[in-house]
Write a protein that holds these residues in place. Structure first.
Motif, PDB file in Angstrom:
ATOM      1  N   GLY A  66      -8.585 -58.445  18.997  1.00  0.00           N
ATOM      2  CA  GLY A  66      -8.445 -59.520  18.015  1.00  0.00           C
ATOM      3  C   GLY A  66      -8.720 -58.982  16.631  1.00  0.00           C
ATOM      4  O   GLY A  66      -8.162 -57.979  16.213  1.00  0.00           O
ATOM      5  N   ARG A  67      -9.645 -59.591  15.913  1.00  0.00           N
ATOM      6  CA  ARG A  67     -10.010 -59.130  14.564  1.00  0.00           C
ATOM      7  C   ARG A  67     -11.120 -58.089  14.600  1.00  0.00           C
ATOM      8  O   ARG A  67     -11.470 -57.516  13.575  1.00  0.00           O
ATOM      9  CB  ARG A  67     -10.444 -60.312  13.706  1.00  0.00           C
ATOM     10  CG  ARG A  67      -9.310 -61.264  13.428  1.00  0.00           C
ATOM     11  CD  ARG A  67      -9.809 -62.444  12.617  1.00  0.00           C
ATOM     12  NE  ARG A  67      -8.741 -63.417  12.492  1.00  0.00           N
ATOM     13  CZ  ARG A  67      -8.151 -63.683  11.345  1.00  0.00           C
ATOM     14  NH1 ARG A  67      -8.532 -63.063  10.255  1.00  0.00           N
ATOM     15  NH2 ARG A  67      -7.192 -64.575  11.294  1.00  0.00           N
ATOM     16  N   GLU A  68     -11.674 -57.860  15.757  1.00  0.00           N
ATOM     17  CA  GLU A  68     -12.774 -56.886  15.891  1.00  0.00           C
ATOM     18  C   GLU A  68     -12.216 -55.475  16.079  1.00  0.00           C
ATOM     19  O   GLU A  68     -11.251 -55.260  16.797  1.00  0.00           O
ATOM     20  CB  GLU A  68     -13.639 -57.256  17.110  1.00  0.00           C
ATOM     21  CG  GLU A  68     -14.788 -56.324  17.321  1.00  0.00           C
ATOM     22  CD  GLU A  68     -15.524 -56.593  18.635  1.00  0.00           C
ATOM     23  OE1 GLU A  68     -16.302 -55.726  19.023  1.00  0.00           O
ATOM     24  OE2 GLU A  68     -15.299 -57.656  19.247  1.00  0.00           O
ATOM     25  N   SER A  69     -12.855 -54.509  15.425  1.00  0.00           N
ATOM     26  CA  SER A  69     -12.488 -53.105  15.563  1.00  0.00           C
ATOM     27  C   SER A  69     -13.774 -52.303  15.637  1.00  0.00           C
ATOM     28  O   SER A  69     -14.680 -52.496  14.818  1.00  0.00           O
ATOM     29  CB  SER A  69     -11.651 -52.662  14.360  1.00  0.00           C
ATOM     30  OG  SER A  69     -11.371 -51.290  14.461  1.00  0.00           O
ATOM     31  N   ARG A  70     -13.890 -51.419  16.636  1.00  0.00           N
ATOM     32  CA  ARG A  70     -15.103 -50.602  16.753  1.00  0.00           C
ATOM     33  C   ARG A  70     -14.799 -49.287  17.459  1.00  0.00           C
ATOM     34  O   ARG A  70     -13.755 -49.140  18.088  1.00  0.00           O
ATOM     35  CB  ARG A  70     -16.188 -51.359  17.492  1.00  0.00           C
ATOM     36  CG  ARG A  70     -15.809 -51.727  18.905  1.00  0.00           C
ATOM     37  CD  ARG A  70     -16.892 -52.566  19.529  1.00  0.00           C
ATOM     38  NE  ARG A  70     -16.332 -53.306  20.640  1.00  0.00           N
ATOM     39  CZ  ARG A  70     -16.909 -53.400  21.821  1.00  0.00           C
ATOM     40  NH1 ARG A  70     -18.058 -52.850  22.041  1.00  0.00           N
ATOM     41  NH2 ARG A  70     -16.327 -54.076  22.771  1.00  0.00           N
ATOM     42  N   MET A  71     -15.722 -48.342  17.323  1.00  0.00           N
ATOM     43  CA  MET A  71     -15.582 -47.056  17.979  1.00  0.00           C
ATOM     44  C   MET A  71     -15.692 -47.275  19.488  1.00  0.00           C
ATOM     45  O   MET A  71     -16.625 -47.938  19.947  1.00  0.00           O
ATOM     46  CB  MET A  71     -16.678 -46.089  17.513  1.00  0.00           C
ATOM     47  CG  MET A  71     -16.661 -45.819  16.020  1.00  0.00           C
ATOM     48  SD  MET A  71     -15.167 -45.014  15.466  1.00  0.00           S
ATOM     49  CE  MET A  71     -15.461 -43.361  15.983  1.00  0.00           C
ATOM     50  N   ALA A  72     -14.732 -46.743  20.241  1.00  0.00           N
ATOM     51  CA  ALA A  72     -14.757 -46.887  21.693  1.00  0.00           C
ATOM     52  C   ALA A  72     -13.650 -46.058  22.309  1.00  0.00           C
ATOM     53  O   ALA A  72     -12.743 -45.605  21.623  1.00  0.00           O
ATOM     54  CB  ALA A  72     -14.574 -48.354  22.095  1.00  0.00           C
ATOM     55  N   GLY A  73     -13.761 -45.864  23.608  1.00  0.00           N
ATOM     56  CA  GLY A  73     -12.703 -45.241  24.387  1.00  0.00           C
ATOM     57  C   GLY A  73     -11.791 -46.332  24.913  1.00  0.00           C
ATOM     58  O   GLY A  73     -11.493 -47.290  24.221  1.00  0.00           O
ATOM     59  N   ARG A  74     -11.408 -46.224  26.158  1.00  0.00           N
ATOM     60  CA  ARG A  74     -10.504 -47.244  26.725  1.00  0.00           C
ATOM     61  C   ARG A  74     -11.289 -48.393  27.347  1.00  0.00           C
ATOM     62  O   ARG A  74     -12.453 -48.263  27.685  1.00  0.00           O
ATOM     63  CB  ARG A  74      -9.594 -46.598  27.758  1.00  0.00           C
ATOM     64  CG  ARG A  74     -10.317 -46.224  29.021  1.00  0.00           C
ATOM     65  CD  ARG A  74      -9.388 -45.668  30.086  1.00  0.00           C
ATOM     66  NE  ARG A  74     -10.165 -44.714  30.851  1.00  0.00           N
ATOM     67  CZ  ARG A  74      -9.871 -43.449  31.004  1.00  0.00           C
ATOM     68  NH1 ARG A  74      -8.775 -42.964  30.492  1.00  0.00           N
ATOM     69  NH2 ARG A  74     -10.640 -42.656  31.695  1.00  0.00           N
ATOM     70  N   MET A  75     -10.579 -49.491  27.520  1.00  0.00           N
ATOM     71  CA  MET A  75     -11.141 -50.640  28.233  1.00  0.00           C
ATOM     72  C   MET A  75     -11.314 -50.259  29.696  1.00  0.00           C
ATOM     73  O   MET A  75     -10.467 -49.582  30.263  1.00  0.00           O
ATOM     74  CB  MET A  75     -10.197 -51.846  28.167  1.00  0.00           C
ATOM     75  CG  MET A  75     -10.039 -52.476  26.816  1.00  0.00           C
ATOM     76  SD  MET A  75     -11.399 -53.544  26.371  1.00  0.00           S
ATOM     77  CE  MET A  75     -11.344 -54.790  27.630  1.00  0.00           C
ATOM     78  N   VAL A  76     -12.393 -50.705  30.286  1.00  0.00           N
ATOM     79  CA  VAL A  76     -12.631 -50.461  31.696  1.00  0.00           C
ATOM     80  C   VAL A  76     -12.114 -51.665  32.471  1.00  0.00           C
ATOM     81  O   VAL A  76     -12.518 -52.789  32.217  1.00  0.00           O
ATOM     82  CB  VAL A  76     -14.140 -50.261  31.981  1.00  0.00           C
ATOM     83  CG1 VAL A  76     -14.386 -50.091  33.467  1.00  0.00           C
ATOM     84  CG2 VAL A  76     -14.654 -49.069  31.209  1.00  0.00           C
ATOM     85  N   ARG A  77     -11.180 -51.402  33.361  1.00  0.00           N
ATOM     86  CA  ARG A  77     -10.638 -52.481  34.185  1.00  0.00           C
ATOM     87  C   ARG A  77     -11.388 -52.464  35.505  1.00  0.00           C
ATOM     88  O   ARG A  77     -11.616 -51.421  36.095  1.00  0.00           O
ATOM     89  CB  ARG A  77      -9.152 -52.277  34.450  1.00  0.00           C
ATOM     90  CG  ARG A  77      -8.323 -52.299  33.201  1.00  0.00           C
ATOM     91  CD  ARG A  77      -8.212 -53.717  32.699  1.00  0.00           C
ATOM     92  NE  ARG A  77      -7.368 -53.752  31.512  1.00  0.00           N
ATOM     93  CZ  ARG A  77      -7.487 -54.663  30.575  1.00  0.00           C
ATOM     94  NH1 ARG A  77      -8.365 -55.608  30.679  1.00  0.00           N
ATOM     95  NH2 ARG A  77      -6.706 -54.635  29.536  1.00  0.00           N
ATOM     96  N   SER A  78     -11.758 -53.608  35.967  1.00  0.00           N
ATOM     97  CA  SER A  78     -12.540 -53.721  37.191  1.00  0.00           C
ATOM     98  C   SER A  78     -11.867 -54.707  38.126  1.00  0.00           C
ATOM     99  O   SER A  78     -11.168 -55.612  37.693  1.00  0.00           O
ATOM    100  CB  SER A  78     -13.954 -54.193  36.844  1.00  0.00           C
ATOM    101  OG  SER A  78     -14.667 -54.474  38.013  1.00  0.00           O
ATOM    102  N   SER A  79     -12.125 -54.527  39.411  1.00  0.00           N
ATOM    103  CA  SER A  79     -11.605 -55.483  40.385  1.00  0.00           C
ATOM    104  C   SER A  79     -12.401 -56.786  40.330  1.00  0.00           C
ATOM    105  O   SER A  79     -11.967 -57.804  40.819  1.00  0.00           O
ATOM    106  CB  SER A  79     -11.666 -54.887  41.793  1.00  0.00           C
ATOM    107  OG  SER A  79     -12.996 -54.540  42.111  1.00  0.00           O
ATOM    108  N   GLU A  80     -13.575 -56.721  39.710  1.00  0.00           N
ATOM    109  CA  GLU A  80     -14.403 -57.913  39.556  1.00  0.00           C
ATOM    110  C   GLU A  80     -14.023 -58.617  38.260  1.00  0.00           C
ATOM    111  O   GLU A  80     -14.180 -58.050  37.183  1.00  0.00           O
ATOM    112  CB  GLU A  80     -15.887 -57.533  39.512  1.00  0.00           C
ATOM    113  CG  GLU A  80     -16.371 -56.829  40.767  1.00  0.00           C
ATOM    114  CD  GLU A  80     -16.297 -57.730  41.980  1.00  0.00           C
ATOM    115  OE1 GLU A  80     -16.608 -58.938  41.851  1.00  0.00           O
ATOM    116  OE2 GLU A  80     -15.922 -57.237  43.051  1.00  0.00           O
ATOM    117  N   PRO A  81     -13.532 -59.849  38.298  1.00  0.00           N
ATOM    118  CA  PRO A  81     -13.096 -60.562  37.093  1.00  0.00           C
ATOM    119  C   PRO A  81     -14.172 -60.640  36.011  1.00  0.00           C
ATOM    120  O   PRO A  81     -13.880 -60.507  34.845  1.00  0.00           O
ATOM    121  CB  PRO A  81     -12.738 -61.957  37.593  1.00  0.00           C
ATOM    122  CG  PRO A  81     -12.551 -61.825  39.052  1.00  0.00           C
ATOM    123  CD  PRO A  81     -13.384 -60.642  39.500  1.00  0.00           C
TER     124      PRO A  81
END
Length: 109
Positions: A66-81
């Protein structure tokens, strides 16, 4: 080691192959300016005659949600919602970015 890494390491075709898993923070550079190995985030130094740097997208990584930007790698996708939320990301490789800049190489996003 993962099953795939264990399989590769056990092949007779690949002599003297050792597989380490860890995060590289910087290159180990001698006084002569030559790369001598890598320094890991756990404090270990792995010596090598040759280093291949494949930076991927974590080098100075940023994530935009969205409007947020920060230092990070990739999003972690999990089987747990409940684990699949904006705060669940892998770390960027900021230390390596700074090392490469100190050595005089351009780093750009």
């Amino acid at each position: 080691l993962t099953g795939q890494n264990q399989f590769i390491q056990n092949q007779d075709v690949i002599k003297n192959l050792h597989i380490y898993q860890g995060s590289v923070d910087s290159l180990s550079v001698g006084t002569d300016g030559e790369c001598k190995g890598v320094n890991l985030s756990n404090g270990e130094t792995l010596k090598s005659k040759c280093v291949v740097l494949t930076t991927g997208t974590f080098l100075g990584g940023r994530i935009h949600i969205g409007r947020e930007s920060r230092m990070a790698g990739r999003m972690v996708r999990s089987s747990e919602p409940q684990d699949d939320k904006p705060g669940n990301v892998e770390a960027p490789s900021n230390e390596m970015s700074e090392c490469i800049k100190r050595l005089g190489f351009p780093v750009d996003r």
